[in-house]
Design a protein around this motif. Structure first.
Motif, short mmCIF file in Angstrom:
data_model
loop_
_atom_site.label_atom_id
_atom_site.label_comp_id
_atom_site.label_asym_id
_atom_site.label_seq_id
_atom_site.Cartn_x
_atom_site.Cartn_y
_atom_site.Cartn_z
N GLN A 33 12.07 16.88 26.61
CA GLN A 33 10.68 17.31 26.76
C GLN A 33 10.27 18.33 25.70
OE1 GLN A 33 8.75 15.69 29.33
NE2 GLN A 33 10.64 14.54 29.02
N GLY A 34 11.20 18.68 24.83
CA GLY A 34 10.89 19.65 23.78
C GLY A 34 11.01 21.09 24.23
N ARG A 35 11.47 21.31 25.45
CA ARG A 35 11.56 22.68 25.97
C ARG A 35 12.81 23.39 25.46
NH1 ARG A 35 10.27 21.37 32.18
NH2 ARG A 35 10.77 23.58 32.50
N LEU A 36 13.75 22.62 24.96
CA LEU A 36 14.90 23.15 24.23
C LEU A 36 15.02 22.38 22.92
CD1 LEU A 36 17.66 23.43 27.02
CD2 LEU A 36 16.40 25.32 25.96
N LEU B 29 20.95 8.47 26.47
CA LEU B 29 20.09 7.38 26.02
C LEU B 29 18.65 7.61 26.46
CD1 LEU B 29 19.95 4.57 24.67
CD2 LEU B 29 20.60 3.58 26.88
N HIS B 30 18.47 8.01 27.71
CA HIS B 30 17.12 8.33 28.19
C HIS B 30 16.55 9.54 27.46
CE1 HIS B 30 15.68 5.95 31.67
NE2 HIS B 30 16.92 5.51 31.65
N SER B 31 17.38 10.53 27.23
CA SER B 31 16.91 11.73 26.53
C SER B 31 16.46 11.40 25.12
CB SER B 31 18.03 12.78 26.50
OG SER B 31 17.59 13.96 25.86
N PHE B 32 17.23 10.57 24.43
CA PHE B 32 16.84 10.16 23.07
C PHE B 32 15.49 9.44 23.09
CE2 PHE B 32 21.63 9.78 22.11
CZ PHE B 32 21.68 11.08 21.65
N TYR B 33 15.34 8.53 24.04
CA TYR B 33 14.10 7.75 24.11
C TYR B 33 12.91 8.66 24.40
CZ TYR B 33 10.73 4.23 25.69
OH TYR B 33 9.61 3.46 25.85
N HIS B 34 13.07 9.56 25.35
CA HIS B 34 11.97 10.45 25.71
C HIS B 34 11.66 11.46 24.63
CE1 HIS B 34 10.87 9.43 29.92
NE2 HIS B 34 11.96 8.70 29.77
N SER B 35 12.67 11.88 23.89
CA SER B 35 12.41 12.82 22.80
C SER B 35 11.56 12.16 21.72
CB SER B 35 13.72 13.34 22.20
OG SER B 35 14.41 12.33 21.49
N ARG B 36 11.61 10.84 21.68
CA ARG B 36 10.78 10.11 20.72
C ARG B 36 9.35 9.94 21.20
NH1 ARG B 36 11.24 3.76 18.94
NH2 ARG B 36 9.60 3.82 17.38
N VAL C 141 7.76 11.71 23.57
CA VAL C 141 7.08 12.97 23.91
C VAL C 141 6.60 13.63 22.62
CG1 VAL C 141 7.45 15.31 24.76
CG2 VAL C 141 8.31 13.36 26.07
N SER C 142 5.37 14.05 22.61
CA SER C 142 4.82 14.70 21.42
C SER C 142 5.07 16.21 21.50
CB SER C 142 3.31 14.43 21.33
OG SER C 142 2.76 15.07 20.20
N GLU D 183 6.79 19.61 18.87
CA GLU D 183 7.34 19.98 17.56
C GLU D 183 8.87 19.97 17.56
OE1 GLU D 183 6.15 23.89 16.48
OE2 GLU D 183 6.84 24.82 18.34
N ASN D 184 9.48 20.21 18.72
CA ASN D 184 10.94 20.22 18.79
C ASN D 184 11.56 18.83 18.79
OD1 ASN D 184 11.31 22.98 18.76
ND2 ASN D 184 11.27 23.18 20.99
N THR D 185 10.73 17.80 18.98
CA THR D 185 11.26 16.43 19.05
C THR D 185 10.67 15.53 17.97
OG1 THR D 185 9.56 15.75 20.65
CG2 THR D 185 11.62 16.61 21.55
N GLY D 186 10.04 16.12 16.98
CA GLY D 186 9.44 15.33 15.90
C GLY D 186 10.48 14.56 15.11
N VAL D 187 10.01 13.60 14.32
CA VAL D 187 10.93 12.70 13.63
C VAL D 187 11.85 13.45 12.67
CG1 VAL D 187 9.25 12.15 11.81
CG2 VAL D 187 11.11 10.55 12.31
#
Length: 211
Positions: free
Chosen positions: A17-20, A46-53, A55-56, A58-62
């Motif tokens: 979720q970008g919170r860490l 696997l779920h975390s990777f997918y959701h990090s993609r 979810v908008s 700054e901590n999960t950007g490409v």
């Protein structure tokens, strides 16, 4: 076992979720490298990777995801060549697990088709609420046949997914690094790679021409 999986789930959920920061994934992955229920952990990742993609944040950007994956690749190579020490975990088992993590991240980040094909959902909520209430059962998370299927299918989808990933910006600028890494892994000391890891890497090496 239950406590390990609950703690891991909470961390990967917050990361997704970008919170860490994504860099916190390393602190999650290292302690479970020798864990005997690795497929459960891989399902969470696997779920975390997918959701990090999807979810908008700054901590999960490409670029953050790309930096993390390149760091993981370097870490795996250092373990294989024994330039990074490993304690209390079998080297081959550790590299097997980390390469599976690598494959899972590639499948989750390459396109939207593969995650949907293996049944990943954009909804964390059923798992999140169970976890927050400390009711997450070891009989649930990652153990449903569909969850096991998703984890196993990352290995099948990996060769195609890495080609798709490296065909798009900004990943394609790193293509040579990926090829060099794959080759260096295949040339690593024999005792570092199990048949599982060798087969996974060979499946990709044979297709490097398509990159």
């Amino acid at each position: 076992q239950d406590n390990i999986e609950k703690a891991t789930f909470m961390k990967v959920y917050l990361i997704s979720q970008g919170r860490l920061s994504l860099m916190n994934l390393s602190a999650v992955i290292d302690p479970v490298a020798g864990y005997h229920h690795q497929e459960n952990i891989l399902w969470m990742l696997l779920h975390s990777f997918y959701h990090s993609r999807i979810v908008s944040h700054e901590n999960t950007g490409v670029l953050k995801r790309m930096d993390w994956l390149l760091d993981l690749m370097g870490y795996i190579r250092n373990l294989a060549y024994k330039s990074t020490p490993l304690e209390n975990v079998d080297l081959q088992e550790c590299i097997d697990f980390l390469l599976w993590v690598f494959a899972a991240s590639v499948v989750a980040w390459a396109d939207h088709g593969a995650p949907l094909l293996i049944g990943l959902s954009a909804d964390w909520s059923p798992w999140k609420h169970q976890t927050l209430l400390l009711e997450l059962s070891e009989d649930h998370i990652g153990k449903h046949p569909a969850d096991k299927f998703a984890v196993q299918e990352t290995l099948t989808l990996f060769p195609r997914s890495i080609s798709l990933l490296l065909a798009k910006d900004p990943w394609k600028e790193q293509t040579q690094k990926f090829i060099d890494w794959l080759i260096s892994m295949m040339e690593s000391p024999q005792e570092a790679l199990s048949k599982f890891s060798t087969d996974l890497l060979k499946g990709r090496i044979f297709l490097t021409g398509s990159l």
